[in-house]
Scaffold this motif. Structure first.
Motif, short mmCIF file in Angstrom:
data_model
loop_
_atom_site.label_atom_id
_atom_site.label_comp_id
_atom_site.label_asym_id
_atom_site.label_seq_id
_atom_site.Cartn_x
_atom_site.Cartn_y
_atom_site.Cartn_z
N ASP A 1 -5.17 12.22 12.03
CA ASP A 1 -3.99 11.66 12.49
C ASP A 1 -4.41 10.35 13.29
OD1 ASP A 1 -1.24 11.26 13.41
OD2 ASP A 1 -1.31 12.75 15.17
N LYS A 2 -3.63 9.23 12.96
CA LYS A 2 -3.64 7.82 13.96
C LYS A 2 -2.37 7.66 14.41
CE LYS A 2 -8.20 7.73 12.93
NZ LYS A 2 -9.39 7.84 14.08
N PRO A 3 -2.06 8.05 15.65
CA PRO A 3 -0.67 7.74 15.99
C PRO A 3 -0.39 6.37 16.49
CG PRO A 3 -1.81 8.85 17.62
CD PRO A 3 -2.68 9.10 16.35
N GLU A 4 -1.61 5.42 16.81
CA GLU A 4 -1.54 4.07 17.12
C GLU A 4 -1.12 3.31 15.95
OE1 GLU A 4 -5.42 5.68 18.80
OE2 GLU A 4 -4.22 6.11 17.02
N ILE A 5 -1.44 3.68 14.68
CA ILE A 5 -0.73 2.79 13.22
C ILE A 5 0.32 3.41 12.59
CG2 ILE A 5 -3.21 1.75 13.34
CD1 ILE A 5 -3.68 3.57 10.80
N LEU A 6 0.82 4.54 13.51
CA LEU A 6 2.00 5.30 12.45
C LEU A 6 3.04 4.38 12.31
CD1 LEU A 6 2.29 7.89 11.13
CD2 LEU A 6 3.36 8.84 13.03
N GLN A 7 3.61 3.58 13.25
CA GLN A 7 4.61 2.63 13.02
C GLN A 7 4.64 1.71 12.01
OE1 GLN A 7 5.35 0.03 16.83
NE2 GLN A 7 3.08 0.68 17.25
N TYR A 8 3.16 1.11 11.76
CA TYR A 8 3.24 0.38 10.71
C TYR A 8 3.08 0.69 9.13
CZ TYR A 8 1.69 -1.92 15.23
OH TYR A 8 1.77 -2.69 16.35
N LEU A 9 2.92 1.98 8.98
CA LEU A 9 2.52 2.54 7.69
C LEU A 9 4.05 2.49 6.90
CD1 LEU A 9 0.53 5.55 8.44
CD2 LEU A 9 -0.17 3.40 7.32
N PRO A 10 3.84 2.31 5.51
CA PRO A 10 5.07 2.02 4.70
C PRO A 10 6.19 3.24 4.82
CG PRO A 10 3.12 1.83 3.38
CD PRO A 10 2.77 2.45 4.85
N ARG A 11 7.51 2.67 4.86
CA ARG A 11 8.56 3.47 4.46
C ARG A 11 8.86 3.62 3.14
NH1 ARG A 11 10.90 0.32 9.14
NH2 ARG A 11 10.08 1.27 11.19
N LYS A 12 9.73 4.50 2.51
CA LYS A 12 9.56 4.61 1.20
C LYS A 12 10.62 3.70 0.58
CE LYS A 12 8.84 9.60 0.89
NZ LYS A 12 9.15 10.94 0.61
N HIS A 13 11.57 2.95 1.27
CA HIS A 13 12.63 2.15 0.89
C HIS A 13 11.91 0.67 0.61
CE1 HIS A 13 13.06 1.46 4.97
NE2 HIS A 13 13.27 0.07 4.75
N ASN A 14 10.70 0.60 1.10
CA ASN A 14 10.29 -1.05 1.41
C ASN A 14 8.69 -1.18 0.43
OD1 ASN A 14 9.85 -3.45 1.96
ND2 ASN A 14 8.68 -3.05 4.03
N GLN A 15 9.15 -1.29 -0.93
CA GLN A 15 8.26 -1.25 -1.87
C GLN A 15 7.75 -2.60 -2.39
OE1 GLN A 15 8.88 1.86 -4.80
NE2 GLN A 15 8.27 3.61 -3.28
N VAL A 16 6.35 -2.63 -2.84
CA VAL A 16 5.95 -3.94 -3.54
C VAL A 16 5.33 -3.43 -4.84
CG1 VAL A 16 4.32 -5.76 -3.49
CG2 VAL A 16 5.46 -5.18 -1.55
N SER A 17 5.78 -3.88 -5.87
CA SER A 17 5.21 -3.64 -7.31
C SER A 17 4.27 -4.22 -7.61
CB SER A 17 6.56 -3.65 -8.43
OG SER A 17 6.86 -4.82 -8.46
N ALA A 18 3.31 -4.14 -8.44
CA ALA A 18 2.27 -4.78 -9.15
C ALA A 18 2.06 -4.05 -10.46
CB ALA A 18 0.98 -4.70 -8.24
#
Length: 447
Positions: A428-445
């Motif tokens: 657990d790293k609560p300090e960076i949890l707010q910056y981790l991706p949400r499922k609706h915000n995707q970048v394809s490659a």
């Protein structure tokens, strides 16, 4: 002459003929052709098997710690620069049983994993289990990876099929709020940074007992800070060149890298601090050198690596004991030939005669450059931003299978897992949890 029978009357006469007599009027040749045609249609149907469509199902995230660890080890091994990832959360996992005569009893796993960078360079060949993370929050680099791997327990195969990762540093605004005096990242690597790396590497080349010069290869990261003047902290990779140290009046920039299978590589961390009052410059550099990647294993890289710090060098022996040199004195650097790993080859244009013969003289081809199986995308975040999630949108060709078994292209599932065990937290790293991706915000490659 008999008058012709009207059409309606002719049809009436034909219908009045019994059905059995109609079939008897067919020629034997026509019946034979019909039987052959029917047999040709029925025989393949009798032999064919009805293949099952591939089923991709979500599985519990808390039961996939092993698969997630394997996926990250394979991703780290595939990369040529950057730092080793370790897992934070297993976000979701799907599995698919596959039928392949090359990989019997195999399963394809589709994983989404939140990751954190460690302090180990990927050139070290270390597993994430053997690496530590950066000690301070302002140095963290986090991200998310999607990976497709194949595991065959029967053949002991662990195969990376594709991956895509997005990463970012802690936003500068968050660093200033929590630690105003901490170093901040430099986003644009300038020629000035390269010159500072070369200056630091010059000290390493001067003090080490390597028979050849190293050149800086890739600038991994730069941070800056004001102490008693401008201070710069640089992390970069190095690679062995053709230039021997016995050659005088040599310009290091003109030295060509050795071929990948012959060149040792390394990772350096250094700092240059300038006193704003006196103009005095303070330099410090630490380098680790690893054997050529084609020959490296965890044991080989452990025996052959060493660390140089300023004018003192630290080397680890097979027993794991640490031995350090006094200031101004450096230990002899073990070349691969001393460990029985690989001889020190002369450059191609050298007049030195190699009695063993080169690989070209024996008709052997140089190994081709390996194409990465995935992609790492770096993003710069502001305080309110969320890291874009990676996406694998390409279709991977089917695995080799038998003709009677239908094979499907391998595609990352679009449906989300709604199992209550997902996501599962490894660390657990609560300090960076707010910056981790949400499922609706995707970048394809498409890799």
């Amino acid at each position: 002459m008999r008058p012709p029978i009207p059409l309606i009357q002719s049809a009436t006469l034909y219908n009045s003929i019994p059905r059995r007599r109609r079939y008897q009027q067919l020629s034997e040749d026509t019946m034979e052709r019909l039987c052959i045609l029917v047999l040709c249609v029925l025989v393949p149907l009798c032999r064919a098997e009805s293949p099952l469509s591939p089923v991709v199902t979500p599985i519990d995230c808390n039961a996939t710690e092993f698969e997630a660890g394997v996926a990250l080890d394979l991703i780290n091994e595939d990369r040529s620069n950057g730092f080793v990832f370790k897992p934070l959360h297993v976000v979701e996992v799907h599995e698919q049983e596959v039928q392949s005569h090359l990989y019997p009893a195999s399963t394809i796993y589709y994983l989404t994993i939140d990751v954190l960078e460690t302090t180990c360079s990927v050139l070290s060949g270390k597993s994430w289990k053997d690496c530590s993370e950066a000690s301070s929050f302002h140095s963290w680099v986090f991200g998310q990876c999607k990976a497709i791997i194949l595991l065959s327990m029967a053949r002991r195969v662990q195969k990376l099929l594709n991956y895509n990762c997005t990463t970012a540093s802690v936003p500068a605004s968050a660093i200033l709020q929590t630690c105003p005096d901490c170093p901040t990242p430099t986003w644009e690597i300038s020629p000035k940074t390269r010159k500072m790396a070369d200056k630091l590497l010059g000290d390493f080349n001067k003090e080490s007992n390597s028979t050849r010069h190293f050149r800086s290869d890739h600038i991994e990261r730069e941070t800056s800070q004001w102490v008693i003047g401008p201070s710069y902290f640089i992390k970069f990779t190095i690679k062995e060149t053709e230039c021997r140290k016995t050659k005088r009046n040599m310009n290091q920039i003109d030295c060509k890298f050795l071929e990948d299978e012959d060149a040792r590589v390394g990772f350096c961390e250094g700092s240059i601090m300038t006193n704003s009052r006196t103009g005095e410059e303070h330099k410090q550099v630490t380098c680790e050198v690893y054997e050529p990647k084609v020959d490296r294993s965890p044991a080989a890289s452990f025996r052959g690596s060493f660390t140089y710090v300023g004018k003192a060098k630290v080397r680890f022996h097979d027993e794991g004991q640490e031995e350090s040199g006094a200031a101004g004195k450096a230990y002899d650097e073990p070349h691969p030939s001393q460990n029985g790993i690989k001889p020190d080859h002369p450059p191609k244009d050298s007049s030195h005669k190699d009695h063993s013969g080169s690989s070209e003289e024996h008709g052997e081809k140089k190994p081709s450059v390996r194409k990465p199986k995935g992609l790492i995308q770096n993003f710069r975040l502001n305080d309110s931003d969320v890291l874009p999630a990676p996406a694998i949108t390409i279709s991977i060709p089917p695995l080799p299978t038998r003709p009677e078994v239908r094979s499907e292209f391998i595609e990352f599932p679009e449906t989300d897992s709604h199992l209550p065990t997902c996501p599962w937290t490894k660390e657990d790293k609560p300090e960076i949890l707010q910056y981790l991706p949400r499922k609706h915000n995707q970048v394809s490659a498409d890799v």
